[in-house]
Design a protein around this motif. Structure first.
Motif, short mmCIF file in Angstrom:
data_model
loop_
_atom_site.label_atom_id
_atom_site.label_comp_id
_atom_site.label_asym_id
_atom_site.label_seq_id
_atom_site.Cartn_x
_atom_site.Cartn_y
_atom_site.Cartn_z
N CYS A 28 -6.16 -11.57 48.01
CA CYS A 28 -6.90 -10.87 49.05
C CYS A 28 -8.23 -10.31 48.52
O CYS A 28 -8.28 -9.70 47.46
N CYS A 72 -7.56 -6.13 48.87
CA CYS A 72 -6.58 -5.37 48.10
C CYS A 72 -6.10 -6.10 46.84
O CYS A 72 -5.38 -5.52 46.03
N CYS A 108 -4.36 -10.90 55.26
CA CYS A 108 -3.57 -10.54 54.09
C CYS A 108 -2.25 -9.91 54.54
O CYS A 108 -2.24 -9.01 55.38
N CYS A 119 -2.34 -5.99 53.41
CA CYS A 119 -3.23 -4.96 53.97
C CYS A 119 -3.78 -5.34 55.34
O CYS A 119 -4.53 -4.56 55.95
ZN LIG Z 1 -5.09 -7.35 51.26
#
Ligand SMILES: [Zn+2]
Length: 408
Positions: A11, A14, A53, A56
């Motif tokens: 990601c 994150c 993602c 997140c």
């Molecule tokens: Zn993420």
């Protein structure tokens, strides 16, 4: 121009792995790569694959596309519209009054500063200003106007403090550039280090929630890496040590369509993993986005089929027109494209290969239907086309109405 692409495995926001698919637009061009007749077919085309993602819920482009040559050569209009100028003035004034009024000569850095127009407004208000801009032409223009501009990408390599000539900044401003950054986290870390204690960060990007509300799939572009809304933006900023001050700095009427404008203040300690979104709710909402985009594309294709045989001209050769049309199976039903400021004579739209004319073409060769992509200006466009070329109001159709299925 060499363009290379690579899939990311973690990601952008994150750093965790694991994505769910959101939207797939096969074989799409760059928004801006118009080609002359002899170079038709040489333009870049690749799938646009948008994912979210799992950890997140941040929506992002799965590909890194090396566009450094593309941006370096970028020379988008040197003169902004009256509306855009009004926005810049209002933004500078609001940021200065609300966040910088206690500082005698605040120092403002803009990332993606273009011709320096936004920084001019800050300077008029008594700020010291520096810009960073990847396009050589635009950076040269800005420097010639007395706006100190470093030519380069804001990715850490260009932006040592020495290059910028300032110890620290009281505000960092970036408008419609942040979503072009492949690694927003690394950039935020850099911005955090460069801001003065309690300095502010002002970011404007496209608002994913507004894109979803209108199914505006044309905003999913190779050039855009992240697609944030208030929740995911807040989480991202917290992760890198910024606290959101406001999402309502300016009134909606002053902002451009789909704008998400956030002001965040530098904090001493990052809040870390403290998420501002309910990840499973976000992911569930995104599941329906893919479906409704596919339905919107199907409605546009059906509308074209319904009017096949007529001369249909697309109005507006900006990213919205280019990308909306590029995703259609039936784009060959369209006859041509017109634009108030075409990029040049004898150019064709990427992928759909429609010749782009100035709007006088509507008078030279009568269209049966004008499909308007710059729908934000629909009433003005209809009035002008009626007045100058004698069209009937019913001969102009807003793309947004076709997309949402409110017009036959
Ligand atoms: Zn993420």
């Amino acid at each position: 121009m060499t363009i290379s692409q690579q899939r990311i495995s973690t990601c952008r926001v994150c750093g965790h792995g694991g994505f769910v698919p959101v939207i797939l637009l096969p074989g799409m061009p760059f928004t801006d790569q118009f080609v002359p007749k002899e170079r038709i077919g040489t333009e870049f085309l690749a799938d646009i694959e948008i994912v979210a993602c799992k950890a997140c819920a941040s929506v992002q482009n799965i590909h890194d596309t090396d566009m450094s040559d593309y941006y370096r050569a970028y020379t988008y209009s040197v003169q902004s519209s009256g509306f855009a100028r009004g926005f810049m003035k209002a933004l500078a004034l609001a940021v200065k009054q609300r966040f910088l009024s206690h500082i005698a000569h605040p120092v403002v850095l803009e990332i993606g500063s273009g011709t320096g127009e936004q920084l001019q407004d800050f300077r008029r208000l008594g700020c010291r200003v520096v810009g960073v801009e990847p396009s050589r032409k635009l950076a040269e223009h800005a420097n010639a106007q007395g706006i100190k501009t470093i030519e380069g990408f804001f990715d850490g390599s260009v932006c040592g403090r020495a290059a910028l000539g300032e110890e620290s900044f009281d505000a960092i401003v970036t408008s419609y550039t942040f979503d072009h950054l492949p690694n927003p986290g690394a950039v935020l870390r850099g911005m955090h280090a460069m801001l003065s204690t309690s300095g502010v960060l002002v970011i404007e990007v496209h608002d994913l929630d507004l894109i979803c509300r209108r199914d505006e799939y044309c905003l999913f572009e190779h050039e855009h890496y992240t697609y944030l809304n208030e929740g995911t933006m807040t989480s991202l900023l917290r992760r890198y040590g910024f606290a959101v001050e406001t999402f309502t700095l300016l009134d909606e009427s002053v902002k451009r369509g789909n704008s998400l404008l956030v002001v965040a203040r530098k904090c001493s300690v990052a809040a870390g993993e403290n998420a501002a979104v309910n990840v499973s709710e976000e992911l569930a909402a995104l599941g329906s986005l893919g479906r409704s985009v596919a339905e919107g594309i199907a409605r546009l294709d059906e509308w074209l089929t319904l009017h096949q045989g007529k001369r249909i001209v697309a109005y507006g050769a900006g990213g919205r027109g280019v990308m909306t049309i590029a995703a259609l199976e039936n784009h060959a039903i369209l006859s041509a494209m017109v634009d108030k400021n075409p990029k040049g004579a004898g150019l064709y739209s990427p992928k759909s290969h429609l010749e782009v004319f100035g709007i006088d073409e509507l008078g030279r060769q009568r269209a049966d239907l004008v499909l308007v992509f710059s729908y934000g200006y629909f009433p003005e466009i209809v009035a002008e086309v009626q007045e100058r070329f004698g069209y009937q109001a019913g001969e102009c159709v807003s793309m947004l109405d076709v997309l949402s299925g409110t017009v036959e």
